[in-house]
Design a protein around this motif. Structure first.
Motif, PDB file in Angstrom:
ATOM      1  N   PRO A  24       0.815  -1.228   0.000  1.00 25.37           N
ATOM      2  CA  PRO A  24       0.000   0.000   0.000  1.00 25.37           C
ATOM      3  C   PRO A  24       0.846   1.275   0.000  1.00 25.37           C
ATOM      4  N   GLN A  25       1.997   1.227   0.675  1.00 29.40           N
ATOM      5  CA  GLN A  25       2.875   2.402   0.692  1.00 29.40           C
ATOM      6  C   GLN A  25       3.456   2.664  -0.698  1.00 29.40           C
ATOM      7  N   LYS A  27       2.009   1.903  -3.465  1.00 26.19           N
ATOM      8  CA  LYS A  27       0.895   2.460  -4.246  1.00 26.19           C
ATOM      9  C   LYS A  27       0.684   3.925  -3.911  1.00 26.19           C
ATOM     10  N   LYS A  28       0.757   4.242  -2.623  1.00 25.01           N
ATOM     11  CA  LYS A  28       0.545   5.616  -2.168  1.00 25.01           C
ATOM     12  C   LYS A  28       1.587   6.555  -2.753  1.00 25.01           C
ATOM     13  N   MET A  29       2.827   6.077  -2.845  1.00 23.93           N
ATOM     14  CA  MET A  29       3.912   6.884  -3.408  1.00 23.93           C
ATOM     15  C   MET A  29       3.953   6.815  -4.933  1.00 23.93           C
ATOM     16  N   LYS A  30       2.991   6.049  -5.504  1.00 27.05           N
ATOM     17  CA  LYS A  30       2.878   5.892  -6.954  1.00 27.05           C
ATOM     18  C   LYS A  30       4.144   5.303  -7.561  1.00 27.05           C
ATOM     19  N   PRO A  50       2.690  -1.883  -8.413  1.00 29.86           N
ATOM     20  CA  PRO A  50       3.800  -1.403  -7.576  1.00 29.86           C
ATOM     21  C   PRO A  50       5.081  -2.205  -7.809  1.00 29.86           C
TER      22      PRO A  50
END
Length: 315
Positions: A24-25, A27-30, A50
């Protein structure tokens, strides 16, 4: 006696724990993977998945050793330097790709120079321990003398890139290398190197846990961070066990992947024709109608057979 199941279990649990935390991290940071336009068309749907997920099994692999092993052991340090040194090159490459949002990263020349630097350091450290290496069918190891250094540099850089080429299908590099790690664990045990056997089982556990997230359809890719670190593990362990030549058998898939690229380039430049539909060779089978999972099953089976042959030769 080392509790081998403890090393395997801890690495497995750490990988299973880190997956839902790291993905998820990313993904969050793209930190999404850009897919090469010249690659298989079916892979275009994977764009944005990711990447840099290799951090999952790198941390999981190292955790049991940090808890139980004497990390001041020169052999452990050599292995870790190989994993982290090559992994750092991969991390830099991935970071540049993510920031630029395209599939370039480090230039080929830059990557080779960095790999050579790491390879030189590894060869010098290994030479300080011993310049002997195992040769198939000989009763005693052969002392290569100063030739040992260029030999190890060649093996380090060559197989590091070979493992990197193998990472092109969901679960392929991790599955193949988990079999290689099992081979190294068995050989270490036979040699009475129980700590090395435990370290190898840590890698098996880390990769099995990682495959939960990287199996088709992959929720995360290892990126060059993971593939170069895996290459560092493979060459580092082979050097520590004084048997880098055995990689020709247990790493037969790595060899075939590399040869397919070399053959494709040479023949195309000379004749303008392609031997394979696409290289590395796993893409050839994809374009021939094989599902990704079938490629992984077959290539992992080939690795098992190659490892078994190598094990029998050693015995």
């Amino acid at each position: 006696m080392v509790d081998f199941f403890l090393y395997f279990g801890i690495a497995l649990l750490v990988a299973l724990f880190l997956g839902p935390v790291i993905i998820p991290q990313l993904k969050k940071m793209k930190f999404g993977q850009a897919i090469r336009e010249e690659g298989p068309e079916a892979h275009l749907s994977k764009s944005g998945t990711p990447t840099m997920g290799g951090l999952i099994f790198i941390v999981a692999f190292m955790t049991p050793s940090l808890i139980f092993l004497d990390i001041e052991n020169s052999l452990v340090q050599l292995l870790w330097f190989s994993v982290l040194g090559f992994g750092a090159i991969g991390f830099t490459d991935d970071y540049l790709k993510v920031v630029k949002k395209h599939n370039l990263g480090l230039k080929a020349r830059q990557k080779i120079v960095l790999q050579l630097i790491v390879g030189i350091i590894i060869s010098v450290i290994a030479y300080g321990n011993s310049s002997e290496t195992w040769v198939p069918f000989l009763d005693a190891p052969v002392d290569l003398g100063l030739f040992f250094i260029p030999f190890i540099i060649f093996i380090s850089v060559g197989f590091n890139n070979a493992v990197n080429l193998t990472d092109g299908i969901d679960g392929l590099a991790a599955s193949v290398t988990s079999v290689v790690a099992l081979f190294f664990a068995s050989v270490s045990f036979e040699m009475g190197q129980f700590q090395l056997a435990a370290i190898n089982l840590s890698m098996v556990g880390a990769l099995v846990g990682y495959l939960k997230f990287n199996w088709y359809p992959a929720r995360v890719f290892m990126g060059d961070t993971g593939s170069l670190a895996l290459g560092g593990y493979v060459v580092g362990m082979a050097i520590v066990l004084k048997m880098p030549l055995i990689l020709v058998l247990t790493g037969i898939v790595y060899v075939l992947e590399t040869l397919s690229v070399m053959i494709q380039v040479v023949v195309y430049k000379r004749t303008g024709k392609r031997v394979f539909k696409m290289s590395p060779i796993h893409h050839h089978f994809e374009l021939s109608g094989w599902h990704e999972k079938k490629v992984v099953y077959v290539f992992t089976g080939i690795t098992f057979v190659g490892s078994l042959v190598g094990y029998v030769i050693l015995l």
